[in-house]
Enzyme design. Structure first.
Site, PDB file in Angstrom:
ATOM      1  N   LYS A 181     -51.328  45.804-105.689  1.00 32.14           N
ATOM      2  CA  LYS A 181     -49.873  45.941-105.618  1.00 32.14           C
ATOM      3  C   LYS A 181     -49.326  45.874-107.040  1.00 32.14           C
ATOM      4  O   LYS A 181     -49.298  44.808-107.649  1.00 32.14           O
ATOM      5  CB  LYS A 181     -49.273  44.823-104.767  1.00 32.14           C
ATOM      6  CG  LYS A 181     -47.936  45.171-104.082  1.00 32.14           C
ATOM      7  CD  LYS A 181     -46.764  45.414-104.993  1.00 32.14           C
ATOM      8  CE  LYS A 181     -46.177  44.123-105.525  1.00 32.14           C
ATOM      9  NZ  LYS A 181     -44.936  44.405-106.339  1.00 32.14           N
ATOM     10  N   GLU A 256     -52.867  33.955-114.052  1.00 34.72           N
ATOM     11  CA  GLU A 256     -52.547  34.010-115.480  1.00 34.72           C
ATOM     12  C   GLU A 256     -51.036  34.071-115.567  1.00 34.72           C
ATOM     13  O   GLU A 256     -50.424  35.065-115.175  1.00 34.72           O
ATOM     14  CB  GLU A 256     -53.219  35.227-116.123  1.00 34.72           C
ATOM     15  CG  GLU A 256     -53.288  35.133-117.640  1.00 34.72           C
ATOM     16  CD  GLU A 256     -52.074  35.748-118.306  1.00 34.72           C
ATOM     17  OE1 GLU A 256     -51.141  34.976-118.635  1.00 34.72           O
ATOM     18  OE2 GLU A 256     -52.049  36.967-118.482  1.00 34.72           O
ATOM     19  N   CYS A 290     -47.969  38.054-122.507  1.00 33.78           N
ATOM     20  CA  CYS A 290     -48.218  36.663-122.139  1.00 33.78           C
ATOM     21  C   CYS A 290     -48.773  35.857-123.299  1.00 33.78           C
ATOM     22  O   CYS A 290     -48.464  34.678-123.457  1.00 33.78           O
ATOM     23  CB  CYS A 290     -49.186  36.607-120.955  1.00 33.78           C
ATOM     24  SG  CYS A 290     -48.547  37.366-119.455  1.00 33.78           S
ATOM     25  N   GLU A 389     -40.781  30.261-122.255  1.00 31.53           N
ATOM     26  CA  GLU A 389     -41.255  31.617-122.495  1.00 31.53           C
ATOM     27  C   GLU A 389     -40.078  32.590-122.390  1.00 31.53           C
ATOM     28  O   GLU A 389     -39.548  32.825-121.304  1.00 31.53           O
ATOM     29  CB  GLU A 389     -42.347  31.994-121.500  1.00 31.53           C
ATOM     30  CG  GLU A 389     -42.981  33.335-121.821  1.00 31.53           C
ATOM     31  CD  GLU A 389     -44.129  33.693-120.887  1.00 31.53           C
ATOM     32  OE1 GLU A 389     -45.116  34.269-121.362  1.00 31.53           O
ATOM     33  OE2 GLU A 389     -44.022  33.394-119.674  1.00 31.53           O
TER      34      GLU A 389
END
Length: 487
Positions: A181, A256, A290, A389
């Site tokens: 997906k 992750e 990331c 982040e």
């Protein structure tokens, strides 16, 4: 859906059991070009019924031609797919640039990285071995590595090709059948890859792709009782939901979930060698990475020099449309643009100085989602800019005094994905590598050129499990122990 020189897509873009089809309920959604805000395509908005059909198709593939292949035969299939991807790298790069907003050169690097993942895992298919274990007299005990079965993969919008390579590539190498997906913001290179894989001879049902929204198709995939393993890359909040859904079926997950990665620059570092890594690791893909080096920790004796030299590089950066192939493209969406601008406003309100900003080219389309890469100076380690982040081209410069303070600042966030260390002192290199709380440490480099062979993953809120290298193959398999009593 067609795959030709112009690559076009239509609503029959779900790949289930080797057949391209529309969503079961006929629903669609649009994909936006981040460079100008226009609609690139309308594609199928798959839902639970489509996920169910995809899982059933994957299960059938395991008991059919795909499951019957030997490890060496799987490797040959993956090698053909990898070669086909490499041959179409320029076309895939253009599609990635349009869909994600990254400059063409970055899109091409991603396409070649996908090809390299497939090359690596093609060669690894028949090299995952069990062991024989010494045990009691009259026994022979051995272990077998076997596929989980059906693996579910939810890949993000920032690096669709690379993350398909490192997750789906490894899962297929181990003999799993996959249901994939893609993120609703960026689906086109995933669909193009699925077409390439099909044309290269991947058996029907080994790879199934369902496009759709996370709360519909994604949620159905992670909670499906027919899925045996889930791989997810994305936000901490969504990762927690994925893990909770999979836990109801006692299904293992690989997560992750991002980072707030530091590069630590000591006074004895080779500053000239470090500078390209210090900047590029923060602004690549408009900071939507990331493992982006969003914190630059600099020992105080060289702090002013490093700031000045980074500022020079920032001033030379140009931001504009993806197809212009400049240094930085737009961010993925208006929502992401607004999140980043919120953090920049927070920095201004807190009195944090802007050391440098990149230049937005004058002809950048008004509808594009452009953020000028920004270097912030003297950012307190506890400030939100240094803790959260941002997922944009914003880097925080943080001074430190001595090794102990550097370690405390570097480890002082909820994340632990990647870190860089710049020093000529061999003892310090090893001490820092051991002390930093993260999944990867790069000494006098950052990223090691992508490192398909290098296990990748995080600790703390950056997730768990490992992708890349042989560790990914172990994660996409289960260990069986066989004890034979023969007297």
């Amino acid at each position: 859906m067609t795959m030709d020189a112009a690559i076009s897509f239509d609503t029959a873009c779900l790949l289930i059991g080797g057949t391209w089809r529309s969503a079961a309920n006929g629903a669609t959604f649009g994909l936006e070009n981040p460079s100008d805000g226009s609609e690139l395509a309308r594609i199928a908005r798959g839902g639970p019924a489509d996920i169910d059909a995809a899982v059933l198709a994957a299960r059938a593939a395991l008991s059919g031609p795909w499951g019957a292949l030997t490890a060496a035969e799987r490797g040959r299939v993956l090698a053909r797919i990898g070669n086909a991807v490499a041959a179409q790298a320029d076309e895939l790069a253009r599609l990635e640039a349009l869909d994600v907003g990254k400059p063409l050169k970055q899109g091409r690097a991603d396409a070649l990285a996908l090809a390299r993942y497939l090359e690596f895992y093609a060669g690894a298919c028949d090299k995952i071995h069990g062991e024989t274990l010494p045990y009691l007299a009259g026994y022979t005990v051995l272990t077998l590595r076997e596929p989980h079965g059906v693996t579910g993969h939810i890949v993000p919008w920032n690096y669709p090709m690379q993350i398909v390579g490192r997750s789906v590539g490894a899962a297929l190498a181990m003999g799993n059948a996959c249901v994939l997906k893609p993120a609703e913001e960026a689906c086109l290179t995933v669909l193009a890859f699925a077409r390439i894989a099909q044309q290269a001879g991947l058996p029907d049902g080994a790879l199934n792709v369902v496009t759709g929204l996370g709360e519909e198709a994604g949620a159905a995939l992670t909670a499906h009782p027919g899925v045996n393993h889930v791989s997810f890359t994305g936000s901490v909040a969504t990762g927690a939901l994925v893990q909770a859904a999979a836990a109801r079926n006692a299904v293992p997950v690989t997560l992750e979930l991002g980072g707030k990665s530091p590069q630590v620059v000591f006074a004895d570092a080779d500053i000239a060698a470090a500078l390209p890594f210090l900047v590029n690791a923060g602004i690549q893909n408009a900071g939507q990475t990331c493992s982006a080096a969003s914190r630059i920790l600099v020992e105080r004796p060289i702090y002013a020099e490093v700031m000045a030299r980074m500022a020079e590089r920032y001033a030379a950066l140009r931001v504009g449309p993806a197809l212009a192939d400049l240094d930085v493209g737009p961010v993925i969406s208006r929502r992401q643009h607004d999140v980043i601008e919120h953090y920049l406003a927070l920095a201004r309100d807190s009195g944090i100085a802007v050391a440098a900003q990149a230049t937005l080219v004058p002809d950048a389309p008004a509808g594009g989602h452009y953020v000028r890469p920004t270097l912030l100076a003297d950012v307190p380690g506890a400030h939100a800019i240094a803790q959260q982040e941002i997922f944009g081209p914003v880097q925080a410069l943080i001074p430190f005094d001595g090794e102990a303070e550097a370690i405390a600042i570097a480890n002082g966030t909820p994340y632990g994905l990647v870190a860089g260390v710049w020093t000529r002192d061999g003892g310090r290199q090893l001490r820092m590598a051991r002390a930093l709380q993260c999944g990867q440490v790069f000494v006098n480099n950052y990223g090691a050129g992508g490192g398909v062979e290098l296990p990748f993953g995080g600790v703390k809120h950056s997730g768990h499990g490992r992708e890349k290298g042989f560790e990914a193959l172990y994660g996409f398999s289960t260990l069986k122990t066989v004890a034979i009593h023969h007297g």
